[in-house]
Design an enzyme around this catalytic site. Structure first.
Site, PDB file in Angstrom:
ATOM      1  N   GLY A  22       0.773  -1.235   0.000  1.00  0.00           N
ATOM      2  CA  GLY A  22       0.000   0.000   0.000  1.00  0.00           C
ATOM      3  C   GLY A  22       0.805   1.285   0.000  1.00  0.00           C
ATOM      4  N   ARG A  70     -15.286 -15.099 -11.043  1.00  0.00           N
ATOM      5  CA  ARG A  70     -14.724 -13.753 -10.914  1.00  0.00           C
ATOM      6  C   ARG A  70     -15.817 -12.682 -10.989  1.00  0.00           C
ATOM      7  NH1 ARG A  70     -11.681 -10.621 -14.702  1.00  0.00           N
ATOM      8  NH2 ARG A  70     -11.731 -12.293 -16.213  1.00  0.00           N
ATOM      9  N   MET A  95      -4.109  -6.817  -7.296  1.00  0.00           N
ATOM     10  CA  MET A  95      -3.506  -7.871  -8.112  1.00  0.00           C
ATOM     11  C   MET A  95      -4.498  -8.834  -8.753  1.00  0.00           C
ATOM     12  SD  MET A  95      -0.539  -7.023  -8.385  1.00  0.00           S
ATOM     13  CE  MET A  95       0.879  -6.207  -7.679  1.00  0.00           C
ATOM     14  N   HIS A 113       0.889   0.861 -13.071  1.00  0.00           N
ATOM     15  CA  HIS A 113       1.574  -0.373 -13.472  1.00  0.00           C
ATOM     16  C   HIS A 113       3.075  -0.112 -13.613  1.00  0.00           C
ATOM     17  CE1 HIS A 113       1.833  -4.385 -15.177  1.00  0.00           C
ATOM     18  NE2 HIS A 113       2.678  -3.893 -16.064  1.00  0.00           N
ATOM     19  N   GLU A 147      -9.537  -5.476 -21.181  1.00  0.00           N
ATOM     20  CA  GLU A 147      -8.265  -6.110 -21.537  1.00  0.00           C
ATOM     21  C   GLU A 147      -7.203  -5.650 -20.536  1.00  0.00           C
ATOM     22  OE1 GLU A 147      -5.067  -6.271 -25.167  1.00  0.00           O
ATOM     23  OE2 GLU A 147      -7.030  -5.444 -25.593  1.00  0.00           O
TER      24      GLU A 147
HETATM   25  C1  GAR Z   1       3.277  -1.279  -7.454  1.00  0.00           C
HETATM   26  O1  GAR Z   1       4.586  -1.393  -7.923  1.00  0.00           O
HETATM   27  C2  GAR Z   1       2.299  -1.306  -8.613  1.00  0.00           C
HETATM   28  O2  GAR Z   1       2.774  -0.676  -9.757  1.00  0.00           O
HETATM   29  C3  GAR Z   1       2.136  -2.785  -8.820  1.00  0.00           C
HETATM   30  O3  GAR Z   1       2.073  -3.310  -7.526  1.00  0.00           O
HETATM   31  C4  GAR Z   1       2.900  -2.517  -6.661  1.00  0.00           C
HETATM   32  C5  GAR Z   1       2.110  -2.175  -5.416  1.00  0.00           C
HETATM   33  O4  GAR Z   1       2.913  -1.506  -4.489  1.00  0.00           O
HETATM   34  N1  GAR Z   1       0.966  -3.071  -9.573  1.00  0.00           N
HETATM   35  C6  GAR Z   1       0.910  -4.029 -10.500  1.00  0.00           C
HETATM   36  O5  GAR Z   1       1.848  -4.741 -10.768  1.00  0.00           O
HETATM   37  C7  GAR Z   1      -0.419  -4.148 -11.197  1.00  0.00           C
HETATM   38  N2  GAR Z   1      -0.331  -5.029 -12.294  1.00  0.00           N
HETATM   39  P1  GAR Z   1       2.268  -0.829  -3.206  1.00  0.00           P
HETATM   40  O6  GAR Z   1       1.393  -1.895  -2.555  1.00  0.00           O
HETATM   41  O7  GAR Z   1       3.425  -0.473  -2.359  1.00  0.00           O
HETATM   42  O8  GAR Z   1       1.465   0.361  -3.644  1.00  0.00           O
END
Ligand code: GAR
Length: 196
Positions: A22, A70, A95, A113, A147
């Site tokens: 987070g 889902r 996720m 992302h 998508e």
């Molecule tokens: C971040 O790096 C975000 O870009 C990635 O998860 C991490 C969460 O970090 N998201 C993805 O990979 C989505 N496909 P956080 O929990 O510290 O914010």
């Protein structure tokens, strides 16, 4: 973040979806206190939920176990969030893939992302970028569509890959960029500088 984030219009309310530590959520809570209406997600023990509670923001946990598919899960998640009357949902390290059942319920859904989309869509984007040996990767903030990682881009910034980088060291440099771009994208959305 060095620059002070701009003020959002007073009635701007948004939800944040998170599954992990987070840090992106924290950047949003710090930048826009009072505007995060709810934090929702699928992982009960996500540290993101702890951050929300500390900030006095309601948490909605939906356990994927027990849902037929889902779509059923997404419908419940959307119902829970819609009760907070938000104009935007922000995916901040969420996720799971969101289906149309969820996406159609809200005016807009943003996502951050850790790659220069369309490169390295999906999970483990940083690990895969390192495995391929790219000279740079980066961060993309985009509107979510059905998508995966394919929606219209709101902000994108490159980050160089340095010799000896590991997933951890690269992520450490990507995170501040994510936080800055995501905070900026939320302001862009609420001030009408970007539209879906
Ligand atoms: C971040 O790096 C975000 O870009 C990635 O998860 C991490 C969460 O970090 N998201 C993805 O990979 C989505 N496909 P956080 O929990 O510290 O914010």
């Amino acid at each position: 973040m060095s620059e002070r984030p701009e003020d959002l219009p007073e009635d701007s309310r948004f939800a944040v979806l998170a599954s992990g530590s987070g840090s992106n959520l924290q950047a949003l809570l710090d930048a826009y206190p009072g505007h995060v209406a709810v934090v929702a997600g699928d992982k009960e023990d996500a540290f993101a939920f702890e951050r929300a509670r500390l900030a006095g923001v309601p948490v909605e946990h939906v356990n994927p176990i027990g849902f037929e598919d889902r779509k059923d899960f997404d419908r419940e998640l959307a119902d829970r969030i819609a009760a907070y009357d938000v104009a935007l949902v922000v995916g901040a390290g969420y996720m799971r893939v969101l289906s149309a059942v969820f996406l159609e319920r809200f005016p807009a859904v943003l996502n951050v992302h850790p790659s220069l989309l369309p490169e390295f869509k999906g999970l483990h984007a940083v690990r895969r970028a390192l495995a391929v040996g790219v000279g740079q990767t980066g961060v993309t903030v985009h509107f979510m569509v059905e998508e995966v990682d394919a929606g219209p881009v709101v902000a994108r910034e490159a980050v160089p890959v340095l010799p000896g980088d590991t997933e951890d060291t690269l992520l450490e440099r990507l995170h501040p960029v994510e936080h800055r771009l995501l905070v900026g994208a939320v302001a862009d959305y609420f001030t009408g500088r970007v539209m879906v």
